[in-house]
Structure formats: structure tokens, C-alpha cells
Design an enzyme around this catalytic site. Sequence first.
Site, PDB file in Angstrom:
ATOM      1  N   SER A 151      52.710  73.872  44.988  1.00  0.00           N
ATOM      2  CA  SER A 151      52.945  74.343  43.625  1.00  0.00           C
ATOM      3  C   SER A 151      53.864  75.546  43.648  1.00  0.00           C
ATOM      4  O   SER A 151      53.955  76.267  44.651  1.00  0.00           O
ATOM      5  CB  SER A 151      51.610  74.744  42.983  1.00  0.00           C
ATOM      6  OG  SER A 151      51.810  75.432  41.769  1.00  0.00           O
ATOM      7  N   TYR A 164      43.891  78.791  41.762  1.00  0.00           N
ATOM      8  CA  TYR A 164      44.849  77.712  42.048  1.00  0.00           C
ATOM      9  C   TYR A 164      45.966  78.216  42.959  1.00  0.00           C
ATOM     10  O   TYR A 164      46.359  77.537  43.912  1.00  0.00           O
ATOM     11  CB  TYR A 164      45.407  77.220  40.720  1.00  0.00           C
ATOM     12  CG  TYR A 164      46.375  76.068  40.805  1.00  0.00           C
ATOM     13  CD1 TYR A 164      45.932  74.779  41.073  1.00  0.00           C
ATOM     14  CD2 TYR A 164      47.737  76.261  40.572  1.00  0.00           C
ATOM     15  CE1 TYR A 164      46.814  73.709  41.124  1.00  0.00           C
ATOM     16  CE2 TYR A 164      48.628  75.197  40.620  1.00  0.00           C
ATOM     17  CZ  TYR A 164      48.161  73.929  40.895  1.00  0.00           C
ATOM     18  OH  TYR A 164      49.043  72.877  40.945  1.00  0.00           O
TER      19      TYR A 164
END
Length: 270
Positions: A151, A164
Amino acid sequence: MENFSLKDKVIIVTGGTGILGDAFIKGIAAAGGTVGILGRNQAIAQERADAVNASGGKAIALVADVMKEADLEVARDKVLDAYGRIDGLVNGAGGNMPGGIIQPDQDIFTMNMDGMRQVMDLNLWGTLIPTQIFGQVMAKGGKGSIVNISSMAAQQAITKVLGYSMAKAAIDNYTKWFAMELANRYGDTMRMNAIAPGFFLTEQNRALLTQPDGSYTERGNLVVKNTPFKRMGKAEELIGALVWLLSDASAFVTGTVVAVDGGFSIFSGV
């Protein structure tokens, strides 16, 4: 080109019932691969497998929780019974969770530790555990390619999404470490890489980036502003990188994190 083909390759996609997972499945099937669609929602997994089979491809629904080894072992055996081999794994399961988000008005010294742990577990262990189960089959079979999902949150500090971000930073490190060990132990036959998507709308981030009417939130507008392409990505725009990493066209590529982000990661904002 023939070496971009996934013909005769059996590839497992975890998170196969999600939005990005749907694009992964369609892309693999279009490139000639046989897809194991793994997720917790049996109805969606079966529906997607049926759609691939109806269009002339090959797919099998696999109902499993990526955090449960016993589930994954049953799925592994089902694939081996059906096709006799596993050639690739896409660790697509993951995403954000409310408990791993810190809002601007929250005290950063009283954060939800259980929430952070939960989102880290899903994204990190939800990648490691399937790799242990399916990767071992690939190694015994003599060849395999594993693709993790990283990500932008692993590359830059992005507000709110701490759990995250930490998990995806760990995925980057794991991808490099495991790729090195695979190469040292199995030579050039076993590879691991990752794709780092920019901003794509998924079920997990939709509430952060869009209003109920579909317009962007303030955060969504900031994302677009800081993406040189001035838009968010479309799920199908991940397929090219994915097929390349799974195919023999990337035979000398391992330990790499490929950004598919419209330029977000290289833009300073100025």
C-alpha cells in the site's frame, strides 16, 4: 507474448470475494490461468467461479478464513484434488478496520490497542499463513510466484490509518526477506513480489474517501490532489502488473514492490 500467458498455471487468490479480488480473478482467467477463488463468503466465491467457468475459463470456489490454518489446508487439498498443482498465490486478503483508525480528535496516547492488533493481524498474518500453506506446495512442485498486496501507506505517513500502515510496512519487509530466503533455498524457481496500489475505492475505504452520494470527502479530494493523474485507480488497472508478476515474463524479478498509483508515491505535493 507467450511468456505473459498464465496458461496451465493454477493460481490461488485470497480475498477473492472482494472488489480488488474480483479484478484479480478476471485478469488471471483472461490470461489463461486457472483460479482458486478463496474467501469467507461462499455465495460470492461460487458466483465468481461460475462466471469464469461459463466464459470458458477454469475456476474453483474455496471457502476459508485466511487466519485459520485448518481452513486453508482444506482449501489446499481441494485444489490439489481438482488440478494436482499450485503455481501461484495472490495474497489479496486484507484491508482497513475501524479499530485501526485514529481520528484527528482522538488522543494518540489512548489509542485502541486491540483494534490496532486486529488490523495488523489480518493484513500481516493473513498474508504469512496462506503463504505457508500454499507456498509449500509450490516449492515441492518446483516452481511458483507469490504476489503480496502492499500500500501507499507503507511508503509515506498517511493520517488516520496507523494499524493498516504498520501492517503494510511489515508486508514490504516480509516480501524482501522471504524473496531472499526463497532464492537462497530454491534458486530462481520460487519468487515473491508485491504490488503497492495507490488509492482505489474498496468496501473498507469507501466511507473514508466518499460521501453517501458518491462525491469525495475532504480526504478523498486530498488524495486526488496529491495524485499526479488527478484521479483514483480503477481495479482493472492492477491486472497488468499482477499478470506480469505471476507469469514467466518476470522470471528475473523477486523481492520487488511495484507501485501502481498514478504517481502518488513520487509526488511531493509541490
